[in-house]
Design a protein around this motif. Structure first.
Motif, PDB file in Angstrom:
ATOM      1  N   UNK A 293       4.645  -0.045  -5.708  1.00  0.00           N
ATOM      2  CA  UNK A 293       4.655  -1.490  -5.515  1.00  0.00           C
ATOM      3  C   UNK A 293       4.583  -1.754  -4.016  1.00  0.00           C
ATOM      4  N   UNK A 294       3.393  -2.100  -3.529  1.00  0.00           N
ATOM      5  CA  UNK A 294       3.187  -2.243  -2.078  1.00  0.00           C
ATOM      6  C   UNK A 294       4.125  -3.286  -1.474  1.00  0.00           C
ATOM      7  N   UNK A 295       4.371  -4.352  -2.237  1.00  0.00           N
ATOM      8  CA  UNK A 295       5.272  -5.399  -1.734  1.00  0.00           C
ATOM      9  C   UNK A 295       6.667  -4.845  -1.486  1.00  0.00           C
ATOM     10  N   UNK A 296       7.117  -3.998  -2.409  1.00  0.00           N
ATOM     11  CA  UNK A 296       8.444  -3.368  -2.290  1.00  0.00           C
ATOM     12  C   UNK A 296       8.470  -2.455  -1.057  1.00  0.00           C
ATOM     13  N   UNK A 297       7.389  -1.684  -0.891  1.00  0.00           N
ATOM     14  CA  UNK A 297       7.286  -0.776   0.259  1.00  0.00           C
ATOM     15  C   UNK A 297       7.380  -1.570   1.569  1.00  0.00           C
ATOM     16  N   UNK A 298       6.641  -2.686   1.626  1.00  0.00           N
ATOM     17  CA  UNK A 298       6.638  -3.511   2.839  1.00  0.00           C
ATOM     18  C   UNK A 298       8.004  -4.140   3.095  1.00  0.00           C
TER      19      UNK A 298
END
Length: 356
Positions: A293-298
């Motif tokens: 989940x890219x949003x979570x990573x960011x």
């Protein structure tokens, strides 16, 4: 005073900026009518005008920042525009704030962030520098480009040990060398449209070149976007070795070539997004669970003042699950603190990945 032809271009550019509904640059945000009227007639001692500062952002309405400094003095002469842009981009670095003196700290405090080689593919630390007494790209003459290259080349020739290598001028470079440097991802191409519009590519390829050490773990770009781009990199996560190499190189160059520095803003370069320490320490890293989940990573990276970019940097996607993660802050903290933020954040991300 600014001449009439320049004023006409400025007025047309300002109108274009104001009329655009698509433009969301920092230039548009902070170049109000009041600021424009104050600055449009000003000139630096080297002859830079407001047009030199804003022309790239006016031509490229999709710019994120939209301004460049044609010379060191521009940061003060056009301060009413640069100061709020710097404050916005660098997370609240106010006009009353002062960047701390250069401090690389104790290299032994750095480690290999991934000794098992499970997550980090490669690590890179770079910084920008400008030669004192010379303007930045738009105001440089052809003779100055050559003169700067000669000065830098002479000092590069004195590198010893692991920094010893070769300098390749772009002028007269044969196709084979060129192809090899492109394959190694070392060679920069002629400026992108943002730099072209800022008048940063005049007299190309005069005075431009690239240096790398024999092991290809250290390289330096001469007169691309900045006078000098100094880069240390290698496979794996040995940040101590990589940062140590960069510091050694910077100190050696500085012995003979003074850098452009400001008591308030730190090291001065062409773009206001790259002031202060000018340091970007980054890793190419695979974190499959966290990055699902890219949003979570960011979000997680943001907690540690880290920036997540695609494999090839800004505005790119991740290839094969590899992300470029780097320190976000470059101003208001020391070189040591900037690199330490990256190290501590990456160690935390790896810890989280392991626990998932």
């Amino acid at each position: 005073m600014t001449d009439q032809a320049t004023l006409d271009k400025l007025n047309a550019g300002f109108k274009r900026l104001q009329d655009s509904k698509e433009c969301h640059s920092l230039l548009k945000k902070y170049l109000t009518q009041d600021v424009f009227d104050k600055l449009k007639s000003r000139k630096t001692a080297m002859g830079a005008t407001l047009l030199d500062v804003i022309q790239s952002g006016v031509e490229n309405l999709d710019s994120g920042c939209g301004v460049y400094a044609p010379d060191a003095e521009s940061y003060k002469t056009f301060g009413e525009l640069f100061d709020p842009i710097i404050e916005d981009y660098h997370g609240g670095f106010k006009p009353t704030d002062k960047h701390p003196p250069c401090d690389f700290g104790d290299i032994n405090q750095f480690v290999n962030v991934d000794p098992e080689n499970k997550y980090v593919i490669s690590t890179r630390v770079r910084c920008g520098r400008s030669l004192q007494g010379y303007p930045f790209n738009p105001c440089l003459t052809e003779a100055q480009y050559k003169e700067m290259q000669d000065k830098v080349k002479a000092q590069l020739a004195t590198f010893e040990g692991e920094l010893k290598g070769s300098y390749f001028p772009l002028t007269g470079m044969d196709k084979k060398t060129q192809q090899q440097l492109i394959d190694d991802h070392f060679l920069f191409k002629e400026g992108d449209r943002f730099l072209q519009a800022a008048n940063a590519c005049r007299y190309w390829p005069t005075g431009r070149g690239i240096y790398h050490n024999d092991a290809k773990t250290f390289l330096m770009w001469v007169n691309e976007e900045d006078h000098l781009r100094i880069i240390s990199m290698q496979k794996g996560g040995d940040l101590k070795q990589i940062f140590g190499r960069l510091v050694k190189a910077v100190k050696h160059i500085e012995q003979k070539i003074p850098f452009s520095h400001d008591d308030r803003l730190g090291f001065l370069t062409f773009c206001p997004t790259n002031l202060g320490t000018t340091i970007r320490a980054s890793v190419h890293i695979k974190l499959p669970k966290l990055a699902a989940d890219r949003k979570k990573l960011e979000e997680v990276a943001g907690k540690y003042n880290l920036q997540v970019r695609g494999t090839a940097g800004e505005h790119t996607e991740s290839v094969g699950g590899v992300y470029d993660i780097s320190n976000k802050r470059r101003m208001g903290l020391t070189e040591y603190q900037a690199v330490k933020e990256m190290q501590d954040g990456i160690l935390e991300l790896i810890k989280i990945e392991k626990s998932m």
